[in-house]
Scaffold this active site. Sequence first.
Site, PDB file in Angstrom:
ATOM      1  N   HIS A   1      53.636 -59.719  -3.359  1.00  0.00           N
ATOM      2  CA  HIS A   1      54.547 -59.718  -2.226  1.00  0.00           C
ATOM      3  C   HIS A   1      55.362 -58.426  -2.145  1.00  0.00           C
ATOM      4  O   HIS A   1      55.601 -57.909  -1.045  1.00  0.00           O
ATOM      5  CB  HIS A   1      55.480 -60.931  -2.307  1.00  0.00           C
TER       6      HIS A   1
ATOM      7  N   ASP B   1      52.516 -68.223   3.012  1.00  0.00           N
ATOM      8  CA  ASP B   1      53.384 -68.705   1.923  1.00  0.00           C
ATOM      9  C   ASP B   1      54.800 -68.169   2.058  1.00  0.00           C
ATOM     10  O   ASP B   1      55.703 -68.617   1.364  1.00  0.00           O
ATOM     11  CB  ASP B   1      52.790 -68.353   0.559  1.00  0.00           C
TER      12      ASP B   1
ATOM     13  N   ASP C   1      50.618 -66.811  11.288  1.00  0.00           N
ATOM     14  CA  ASP C   1      49.577 -67.340  10.409  1.00  0.00           C
ATOM     15  C   ASP C   1      48.867 -68.465  11.142  1.00  0.00           C
ATOM     16  O   ASP C   1      49.499 -69.285  11.809  1.00  0.00           O
ATOM     17  CB  ASP C   1      50.173 -67.856   9.099  1.00  0.00           C
TER      18      ASP C   1
ATOM     19  N   GLY D   1      46.316 -64.584  14.651  1.00  0.00           N
ATOM     20  CA  GLY D   1      46.891 -63.254  14.498  1.00  0.00           C
ATOM     21  C   GLY D   1      46.054 -62.162  15.140  1.00  0.00           C
ATOM     22  O   GLY D   1      46.589 -61.150  15.611  1.00  0.00           O
TER      23      GLY D   1
ATOM     24  N   ASP E   1      48.630 -59.629   5.681  1.00  0.00           N
ATOM     25  CA  ASP E   1      48.690 -60.399   4.439  1.00  0.00           C
ATOM     26  C   ASP E   1      47.726 -61.575   4.576  1.00  0.00           C
ATOM     27  O   ASP E   1      48.143 -62.727   4.708  1.00  0.00           O
ATOM     28  CB  ASP E   1      50.132 -60.857   4.210  1.00  0.00           C
TER      29      ASP E   1
ATOM     30  N   THR F   1      43.761 -63.570   3.655  1.00  0.00           N
ATOM     31  CA  THR F   1      42.903 -63.972   2.547  1.00  0.00           C
ATOM     32  C   THR F   1      41.708 -63.031   2.461  1.00  0.00           C
ATOM     33  O   THR F   1      41.636 -62.014   3.144  1.00  0.00           O
ATOM     34  CB  THR F   1      42.426 -65.415   2.738  1.00  0.00           C
ATOM     35  N   ASP F   2      40.739 -63.365   1.616  1.00  0.00           N
ATOM     36  CA  ASP F   2      39.514 -62.586   1.503  1.00  0.00           C
ATOM     37  C   ASP F   2      38.785 -62.572   2.849  1.00  0.00           C
ATOM     38  O   ASP F   2      39.012 -63.435   3.702  1.00  0.00           O
ATOM     39  CB  ASP F   2      38.598 -63.185   0.439  1.00  0.00           C
TER      40      ASP F   2
ATOM     41  N   PRO G   1      38.885 -67.888   7.824  1.00  0.00           N
ATOM     42  CA  PRO G   1      39.898 -67.428   8.773  1.00  0.00           C
ATOM     43  C   PRO G   1      40.253 -65.952   8.639  1.00  0.00           C
ATOM     44  O   PRO G   1      40.743 -65.345   9.580  1.00  0.00           O
ATOM     45  CB  PRO G   1      41.109 -68.315   8.443  1.00  0.00           C
TER      46      PRO G   1
END
Length: 286
Positions: free
Chosen positions: A68, A92, A112, A144, A162, A164-165, A169
């Site tokens: 972060h 998160d 998100d 997004g 920010d 995910t892999d 999504p």
Amino acid sequence: MANLEANRWFTEVSDRDGSAFSLRINRKLDEIQSPFQNVEMYETTDFGNLMIIDGCTMVSSRENFFYHEMMSHPALFSHPAPKNVVIIGGGDCGTLREVLKHPDIERVTQIDIDEVVTQMSLKYFPELCESNNDSRATIMFDDGIKFMKEADAESIDVIIVDGTDPVGPGEGLFNHAFYASCLNALREGGIMIQQSESPLMHMPLLIEMRDAMTDVGFVDLQTLPFPQPIYPSGLWSSTMARKGEGFSGFREQDADKALFHTDYYNTGIHKGALATPNFMKRAFAK
């Protein structure tokens, strides 16, 4: 792919990397199948709470600060005067918390696609969500990619991707069309920063990302390695791309005088992360 072994270890097996990573757990806390992905929560013996998305480790209480902080402070201190920030992903809310530590930030919009991630974080990582009600913050649950495509031209100072892999999504966050939208939405001198996987394990993807950023018109890039203990190889990275002008250092004095608390980031860490290891230099040169 992940499994919960009889001796109470959660193991993420990464077939693409030929590796696996385990954390010892006390118990499973929760599991929700959202319209987009499967989100699980575990209580570990030594890393606090642990979030798993589609079988992959995402966030733990003990070490999330590496990620972060390196997704937020290097870009914000590299920009001369960031006021309007957009976070794509970040469900998160840990990156949002770090951004809002900067008192001169006027507006942060987080988008998100999956509200379940934020619901889980509110319940099991309340410390990451402590700034969610800041008057400068707007939290949206939407696409997004669509948001950036429709954003006003030259309206944003810093975009933090920010995600995910690049599967499920997060897949659409790693291509020319998305980067072109980000470039258009940034003001002159604006910065986009994106999590860019492991330089050791995922170099082909990192090179593709950098090439795509350059192809759409970003003029300068900086890839910053940092530790990430629960991700494949333990070495992760973020890549910054700048619009209209090259990087020329960062606001070192402002970073030194910052009154807010960090656990990893400081001026020495920032300068050290700009020193590119030789294996990365050689790969980028090709």
